[in-house]
Design an enzyme around this catalytic site. Structure first.
Site, PDB file in Angstrom:
ATOM      1  N   ARG A  54       0.822  -1.216   0.000  1.00  0.00           N
ATOM      2  CA  ARG A  54       0.000   0.000   0.000  1.00  0.00           C
ATOM      3  C   ARG A  54       0.853   1.261   0.000  1.00  0.00           C
ATOM      4  NH1 ARG A  54      -3.723   0.095   4.771  1.00  0.00           N
ATOM      5  NH2 ARG A  54      -2.008  -1.046   5.659  1.00  0.00           N
ATOM      6  N   ASN A 113      -6.399  -2.182   2.517  1.00  0.00           N
ATOM      7  CA  ASN A 113      -6.447  -3.629   2.677  1.00  0.00           C
ATOM      8  C   ASN A 113      -7.895  -4.057   2.820  1.00  0.00           C
ATOM      9  OD1 ASN A 113      -3.672  -4.047   2.691  1.00  0.00           O
ATOM     10  ND2 ASN A 113      -3.512  -4.008   4.899  1.00  0.00           N
TER      11      ASN A 113
END
Length: 102
Positions: A27, A45
């Site tokens: 990320r 997520n």
């Protein structure tokens, strides 16, 4: 931040990335790459161990970002990249950020 977005070229994609993509800095790397490309939106997520990203930019910016999502991080093992076009009207994002897990 690079600006390559013209009103007529603005597109939005919802992308789901499946594989080994959590717990490896994916990320953060995604946020960094989006900033480099001038893509706006968010990444987070998912509880099923996938990653979800909302991407907004020109067709070229989105193509470049999707290419990076599928192959750009060597620690990741992307098994599937599911890309869905979001039809207008859609919210316009001003930046790219990391959201909490959903």
């Amino acid at each position: 931040m690079q600006t390559d977005i013209n009103e007529g070229m603005l597109e939005t994609r919802l992308v789901r990335v499946r594989g080994r993509v959590q717990g490896i800095g994916y990320r953060e790397a995604c946020v960094h790459r989006a900033h480099e490309l001038g893509v706006t939106g968010w990444v987070r997520n998912r509880m099923d161990e996938s990653i979800e990203a909302m991407l907004q930019g020109s067709p070229k910016q989105l193509a470049d970002m999707c290419a990076w999502l599928s192959e750009g991080m060597s620690a990741a093992l992307v098994e599937e990249l599911e890309v869905t076009e979001v039809q207008p009207p859609f919210a316009r994002f001003d930046s790219f950020e990391r959201l909490p897990t959903e």
